[in-house]
Design a protein around this motif. Structure first.
Motif, PDB file in Angstrom:
ATOM      1  N   THR A  28       0.868  -1.174   0.000  1.00 24.38           N
ATOM      2  CA  THR A  28       0.000   0.000   0.000  1.00 24.38           C
ATOM      3  C   THR A  28       0.904   1.224   0.000  1.00 24.38           C
ATOM      4  O   THR A  28       1.671   1.435   0.952  1.00 24.38           O
ATOM      5  CB  THR A  28      -0.908   0.035   1.246  1.00 24.38           C
ATOM      6  OG1 THR A  28      -1.752  -1.120   1.244  1.00 24.38           O
ATOM      7  CG2 THR A  28      -1.779   1.287   1.239  1.00 24.38           C
ATOM      8  N   ALA A  29       0.858   1.995  -1.066  1.00 22.22           N
ATOM      9  CA  ALA A  29       1.690   3.191  -1.197  1.00 22.22           C
ATOM     10  C   ALA A  29       0.905   4.397  -0.688  1.00 22.22           C
ATOM     11  O   ALA A  29      -0.183   4.692  -1.201  1.00 22.22           O
ATOM     12  CB  ALA A  29       2.102   3.402  -2.644  1.00 22.22           C
ATOM     13  N   ILE A  30       1.447   5.063   0.320  1.00 24.52           N
ATOM     14  CA  ILE A  30       0.832   6.286   0.850  1.00 24.52           C
ATOM     15  C   ILE A  30       1.531   7.475   0.205  1.00 24.52           C
ATOM     16  O   ILE A  30       2.725   7.697   0.431  1.00 24.52           O
ATOM     17  CB  ILE A  30       0.979   6.368   2.382  1.00 24.52           C
ATOM     18  CG1 ILE A  30       0.514   5.084   3.057  1.00 24.52           C
ATOM     19  CG2 ILE A  30       0.228   7.580   2.919  1.00 24.52           C
ATOM     20  CD1 ILE A  30      -0.941   4.776   2.900  1.00 24.52           C
ATOM     21  N   VAL A  31       0.808   8.215  -0.607  1.00 22.82           N
ATOM     22  CA  VAL A  31       1.407   9.325  -1.352  1.00 22.82           C
ATOM     23  C   VAL A  31       0.533  10.565  -1.241  1.00 22.82           C
ATOM     24  O   VAL A  31      -0.669  10.478  -1.004  1.00 22.82           O
ATOM     25  CB  VAL A  31       1.593   8.955  -2.844  1.00 22.82           C
ATOM     26  CG1 VAL A  31       2.591   7.819  -3.002  1.00 22.82           C
ATOM     27  CG2 VAL A  31       0.279   8.572  -3.476  1.00 22.82           C
ATOM     28  N   ARG A  32       1.145  11.714  -1.424  1.00 24.97           N
ATOM     29  CA  ARG A  32       0.378  12.955  -1.396  1.00 24.97           C
ATOM     30  C   ARG A  32      -0.405  13.142  -2.692  1.00 24.97           C
ATOM     31  O   ARG A  32      -1.510  13.667  -2.689  1.00 24.97           O
ATOM     32  CB  ARG A  32       1.316  14.144  -1.179  1.00 24.97           C
ATOM     33  CG  ARG A  32       1.893  14.241   0.215  1.00 24.97           C
ATOM     34  CD  ARG A  32       2.751  15.471   0.364  1.00 24.97           C
ATOM     35  NE  ARG A  32       3.279  15.615   1.719  1.00 24.97           N
ATOM     36  CZ  ARG A  32       4.092  16.585   2.104  1.00 24.97           C
ATOM     37  NH1 ARG A  32       4.469  17.508   1.227  1.00 24.97           N
ATOM     38  NH2 ARG A  32       4.523  16.638   3.350  1.00 24.97           N
ATOM     39  N   ASP A  33       0.196  12.708  -3.807  1.00 24.05           N
ATOM     40  CA  ASP A  33      -0.435  12.890  -5.113  1.00 24.05           C
ATOM     41  C   ASP A  33      -0.424  11.571  -5.877  1.00 24.05           C
ATOM     42  O   ASP A  33       0.582  11.229  -6.506  1.00 24.05           O
ATOM     43  CB  ASP A  33       0.310  13.971  -5.903  1.00 24.05           C
ATOM     44  CG  ASP A  33      -0.349  14.281  -7.242  1.00 24.05           C
ATOM     45  OD1 ASP A  33      -1.390  13.678  -7.549  1.00 24.05           O
ATOM     46  OD2 ASP A  33       0.192  15.128  -7.978  1.00 24.05           O
ATOM     47  N   SER A  60      -5.186   2.883   6.485  1.00 21.81           N
ATOM     48  CA  SER A  60      -4.410   2.068   5.542  1.00 21.81           C
ATOM     49  C   SER A  60      -3.381   1.180   6.247  1.00 21.81           C
ATOM     50  O   SER A  60      -2.775   0.320   5.607  1.00 21.81           O
ATOM     51  CB  SER A  60      -3.690   2.969   4.532  1.00 21.81           C
ATOM     52  OG  SER A  60      -4.618   3.679   3.746  1.00 21.81           O
ATOM     53  N   LEU A  61      -3.179   1.375   7.550  1.00 19.77           N
ATOM     54  CA  LEU A  61      -2.201   0.588   8.287  1.00 19.77           C
ATOM     55  C   LEU A  61      -2.779  -0.730   8.807  1.00 19.77           C
ATOM     56  O   LEU A  61      -2.032  -1.603   9.244  1.00 19.77           O
ATOM     57  CB  LEU A  61      -1.662   1.389   9.472  1.00 19.77           C
ATOM     58  CG  LEU A  61      -0.979   2.724   9.150  1.00 19.77           C
ATOM     59  CD1 LEU A  61      -0.518   3.398  10.439  1.00 19.77           C
ATOM     60  CD2 LEU A  61       0.191   2.536   8.198  1.00 19.77           C
ATOM     61  N   ALA A  62      -4.092  -0.873   8.735  1.00 20.11           N
ATOM     62  CA  ALA A  62      -4.731  -2.078   9.256  1.00 20.11           C
ATOM     63  C   ALA A  62      -4.231  -3.314   8.521  1.00 20.11           C
ATOM     64  O   ALA A  62      -4.252  -3.372   7.293  1.00 20.11           O
ATOM     65  CB  ALA A  62      -6.252  -1.965   9.121  1.00 20.11           C
TER      66      ALA A  62
END
Length: 210
Positions: A28-33, A60-62
């Motif tokens: 899971t990629a956490i990105v601003r854009d 998203s960390l679950a």
């Protein structure tokens, strides 16, 4: 593993993302854009989030087994803050392992002498290098219940061949027979994912180089 990756659109983050996906991990990629991330893969999810605002990505960390952060903030003062926020937030979410893409500036070239202390160290690099030095201090002082690993690259890390070869060191700068300290981004990514999978460098700073 289920991995959460912060900084997937950066130069090193993109290489780490591809290495993780090639190994069959779910990322899971956490990105601003999200528009900046063009990778398509059935094992990849993309979520919008701001690292310093945990509420934007906590959901998203679950179920995540591990997290990786490859941050490059234009304000180096934010870097230690990001380290603290992630350590606390990931631990609270029950994430067990955390790999941080560190800098080489804090590595020792002699007892008590760091790379950043060299008078020839480029002045333009010092602010970002000091941000990483302070981040390392945050990790070492942290009581968060998470197996973190602060992974410093060689003095020079750049695009290059994926050889699968690298050495693992501790707090000292690693150099080759010619006195050079370098590693490709691809081989750094291999070393980082190897550590995350094996869990063999918990609560330590290590370095990767040829």
């Amino acid at each position: 593993m289920n991995i959460v990756l912060f900084g997937a659109t950066g130069n090193i983050g993109k290489v780490i993302l591809q290495e993780a996906l090639d190994r069959g991990h779910h990322v899971t990629a956490i990105v601003r854009d999200p528009a900046k991330l063009s990778v398509q893969n059935p094992n990849l999810k993309v979520a919008t989030g701001d690292l310093l605002r945990p509420a934007s990505y906590e959901a998203s960390l679950a179920g995540a087994d591990a997290a990786i952060a490859s941050v490059n903030d234009p304000d180096p003062d934010n870097v230690p803050k990001q380290a603290q926020v992630l350590l606390d937030t990931l631990a609270k979410a029950g994430v067990k392992r955390f790999a941080w893409v560190g800098g080489a500036g804090s590595l020792e070239v002699a007892p008590g002498v760091r790379v950043i202390d060299d008078p020839n160290f480029p002045p333009a690099w010092k602010p970002s290098a000091m941000g990483m030095v302070k981040a390392l201090d945050v990790f070492r002082a942290s009581k968060a219940d998470i197996d973190w690993t602060f992974i410093s690259p060689a003095a020079h890390i750049e695009p290059g061949e994926r050889t699968g070869k690298y050495r693992v060191g501790g707090d000292q700068l690693l150099v080759d027979a010619q006195g050079n300290s370098h590693i490709s981004q691809a081989d750094y990514a291999i070393g980082l994912l190897d550590r995350l999978e094996k869990g063999d460098a918990a609560r330590k700073r290590i370095t990767l180089a040829y």
